[in-house]
Scaffold this motif. Sequence first.
Motif, PDB file in Angstrom:
ATOM      1  N   GLU A  65       0.789  -1.237   0.000  1.00  0.00           N
ATOM      2  CA  GLU A  65       0.000   0.000   0.000  1.00  0.00           C
ATOM      3  C   GLU A  65       0.821   1.288   0.000  1.00  0.00           C
ATOM      4  O   GLU A  65       0.546   2.204  -0.763  1.00  0.00           O
ATOM      5  CB  GLU A  65      -0.915   0.040   1.222  1.00  0.00           C
ATOM      6  CG  GLU A  65      -1.947  -1.063   1.245  1.00  0.00           C
ATOM      7  CD  GLU A  65      -2.782  -1.023   2.502  1.00  0.00           C
ATOM      8  OE1 GLU A  65      -2.724  -0.023   3.252  1.00  0.00           O
ATOM      9  OE2 GLU A  65      -3.484  -2.021   2.756  1.00  0.00           O
ATOM     10  N   ARG A  66       1.836   1.379   0.877  1.00  0.00           N
ATOM     11  CA  ARG A  66       2.491   2.675   1.035  1.00  0.00           C
ATOM     12  C   ARG A  66       3.872   2.527   1.684  1.00  0.00           C
ATOM     13  O   ARG A  66       4.080   1.666   2.542  1.00  0.00           O
ATOM     14  CB  ARG A  66       1.641   3.583   1.927  1.00  0.00           C
ATOM     15  CG  ARG A  66       2.130   4.989   2.081  1.00  0.00           C
ATOM     16  CD  ARG A  66       1.136   5.874   2.846  1.00  0.00           C
ATOM     17  NE  ARG A  66      -0.195   5.726   2.279  1.00  0.00           N
ATOM     18  CZ  ARG A  66      -1.199   5.045   2.835  1.00  0.00           C
ATOM     19  NH1 ARG A  66      -1.051   4.485   4.001  1.00  0.00           N
ATOM     20  NH2 ARG A  66      -2.360   4.944   2.237  1.00  0.00           N
ATOM     21  N   VAL A  67       4.771   3.446   1.270  1.00  0.00           N
ATOM     22  CA  VAL A  67       6.077   3.610   1.900  1.00  0.00           C
ATOM     23  C   VAL A  67       6.280   5.112   2.068  1.00  0.00           C
ATOM     24  O   VAL A  67       6.029   5.885   1.134  1.00  0.00           O
ATOM     25  CB  VAL A  67       7.214   3.030   1.020  1.00  0.00           C
ATOM     26  CG1 VAL A  67       8.583   3.335   1.620  1.00  0.00           C
ATOM     27  CG2 VAL A  67       7.029   1.522   0.823  1.00  0.00           C
ATOM     28  N   ALA A  90       9.035  11.902   1.301  1.00  0.00           N
ATOM     29  CA  ALA A  90       8.838  11.090   0.091  1.00  0.00           C
ATOM     30  C   ALA A  90       7.765  10.061   0.402  1.00  0.00           C
ATOM     31  O   ALA A  90       7.832   9.367   1.413  1.00  0.00           O
ATOM     32  CB  ALA A  90      10.129  10.407  -0.321  1.00  0.00           C
ATOM     33  N   ARG A  91       6.780   9.981  -0.479  1.00  0.00           N
ATOM     34  CA  ARG A  91       5.648   9.087  -0.238  1.00  0.00           C
ATOM     35  C   ARG A  91       5.396   8.259  -1.494  1.00  0.00           C
ATOM     36  O   ARG A  91       5.289   8.812  -2.589  1.00  0.00           O
ATOM     37  CB  ARG A  91       4.433   9.942   0.085  1.00  0.00           C
ATOM     38  CG  ARG A  91       3.169   9.204   0.319  1.00  0.00           C
ATOM     39  CD  ARG A  91       2.022  10.219   0.523  1.00  0.00           C
ATOM     40  NE  ARG A  91       0.773   9.530   0.641  1.00  0.00           N
ATOM     41  CZ  ARG A  91       0.162   9.336   1.809  1.00  0.00           C
ATOM     42  NH1 ARG A  91       0.673   9.822   2.906  1.00  0.00           N
ATOM     43  NH2 ARG A  91      -0.965   8.677   1.855  1.00  0.00           N
ATOM     44  N   PHE A  92       5.306   6.970  -1.343  1.00  0.00           N
ATOM     45  CA  PHE A  92       4.987   6.049  -2.431  1.00  0.00           C
ATOM     46  C   PHE A  92       3.627   5.447  -2.128  1.00  0.00           C
ATOM     47  O   PHE A  92       3.486   4.718  -1.144  1.00  0.00           O
ATOM     48  CB  PHE A  92       6.012   4.926  -2.525  1.00  0.00           C
ATOM     49  CG  PHE A  92       7.425   5.373  -2.778  1.00  0.00           C
ATOM     50  CD1 PHE A  92       8.221   5.845  -1.752  1.00  0.00           C
ATOM     51  CD2 PHE A  92       7.958   5.302  -4.044  1.00  0.00           C
ATOM     52  CE1 PHE A  92       9.517   6.256  -1.979  1.00  0.00           C
ATOM     53  CE2 PHE A  92       9.265   5.699  -4.294  1.00  0.00           C
ATOM     54  CZ  PHE A  92      10.044   6.175  -3.260  1.00  0.00           C
ATOM     55  N   ASP A  93       2.638   5.755  -2.955  1.00  0.00           N
ATOM     56  CA  ASP A  93       1.318   5.152  -2.805  1.00  0.00           C
ATOM     57  C   ASP A  93       1.150   4.087  -3.880  1.00  0.00           C
ATOM     58  O   ASP A  93       1.396   4.341  -5.060  1.00  0.00           O
ATOM     59  CB  ASP A  93       0.229   6.221  -2.919  1.00  0.00           C
ATOM     60  CG  ASP A  93       0.232   7.146  -1.718  1.00  0.00           C
ATOM     61  OD1 ASP A  93       0.062   6.648  -0.595  1.00  0.00           O
ATOM     62  OD2 ASP A  93       0.441   8.359  -1.907  1.00  0.00           O
ATOM     63  N   ILE A  94       0.725   2.900  -3.462  1.00  0.00           N
ATOM     64  CA  ILE A  94       0.590   1.740  -4.338  1.00  0.00           C
ATOM     65  C   ILE A  94      -0.889   1.372  -4.353  1.00  0.00           C
ATOM     66  O   ILE A  94      -1.498   1.202  -3.292  1.00  0.00           O
ATOM     67  CB  ILE A  94       1.418   0.559  -3.791  1.00  0.00           C
ATOM     68  CG1 ILE A  94       2.882   0.984  -3.577  1.00  0.00           C
ATOM     69  CG2 ILE A  94       1.312  -0.639  -4.724  1.00  0.00           C
ATOM     70  CD1 ILE A  94       3.662   0.037  -2.656  1.00  0.00           C
ATOM     71  N   ALA A  95      -1.470   1.236  -5.563  1.00  0.00           N
ATOM     72  CA  ALA A  95      -2.893   0.921  -5.633  1.00  0.00           C
ATOM     73  C   ALA A  95      -3.184   0.058  -6.850  1.00  0.00           C
ATOM     74  O   ALA A  95      -2.555   0.216  -7.898  1.00  0.00           O
ATOM     75  CB  ALA A  95      -3.709   2.208  -5.718  1.00  0.00           C
ATOM     76  N   SER A  96      -4.149  -0.824  -6.708  1.00  0.00           N
ATOM     77  CA  SER A  96      -4.613  -1.606  -7.853  1.00  0.00           C
ATOM     78  C   SER A  96      -5.294  -0.665  -8.832  1.00  0.00           C
ATOM     79  O   SER A  96      -6.009   0.258  -8.433  1.00  0.00           O
ATOM     80  CB  SER A  96      -5.588  -2.694  -7.400  1.00  0.00           C
ATOM     81  OG  SER A  96      -4.904  -3.640  -6.622  1.00  0.00           O
ATOM     82  N   ASP A  97      -5.061  -0.924 -10.123  1.00  0.00           N
ATOM     83  CA  ASP A  97      -5.654  -0.114 -11.199  1.00  0.00           C
ATOM     84  C   ASP A  97      -6.113  -1.098 -12.266  1.00  0.00           C
ATOM     85  O   ASP A  97      -5.398  -1.361 -13.228  1.00  0.00           O
ATOM     86  CB  ASP A  97      -4.599   0.870 -11.740  1.00  0.00           C
ATOM     87  CG  ASP A  97      -5.178   1.846 -12.737  1.00  0.00           C
ATOM     88  OD1 ASP A  97      -6.397   1.805 -12.997  1.00  0.00           O
ATOM     89  OD2 ASP A  97      -4.392   2.648 -13.276  1.00  0.00           O
TER      90      ASP A  97
END
Length: 161
Positions: A65-67, A90-97
């Motif tokens: 989900e996130r780092v 620094a923000r990494f957002d991970i999401a299904s697309d």
Amino acid sequence: MSDLTHTFTTDATPQEVYEAIIDVRSWWGATNIVGRTDHVGADWFYLVPDIHYSKQRTTELAPGERVVWEFTDGYLDFITEKGEWIGTTARFDIASDGARTRVTFTHEGLAAADECFDVCHDAWRHYITESLAQRIATGQGTMRTREEDQAAVRQHAATRS
């Protein structure tokens, strides 16, 4: 203020993307990083001599989900305000697309009016949309050489004068 953002999609799963992001040495700098990058609360360092130094603290790891990293110290040699990254995130957002996974990187607190924005935008574009994307696809990113970083800084200086 708008933050610096880069986005891409990949065929990898959100968990595979997460695992690639926390394997920072494989896409941001194999020899430029000191410290653990995969542990909440860990401080770690990134260094390109005569160009960039930063100290990050990993503040959030949500698998798939996130780092999130906070920049707690730093030095950018090529601008007047050397500590411009200090206090940014620094923000990494991970999401299904659909059947793919979307990765959104945001350098929160770094805006277009900031002195390093153009160089940092170009560098993050390379490291996020090229190196990290390749790391996810192949297992190894494409880090810039010190000479390539220096050339990017010189190009930036030439466009500002």
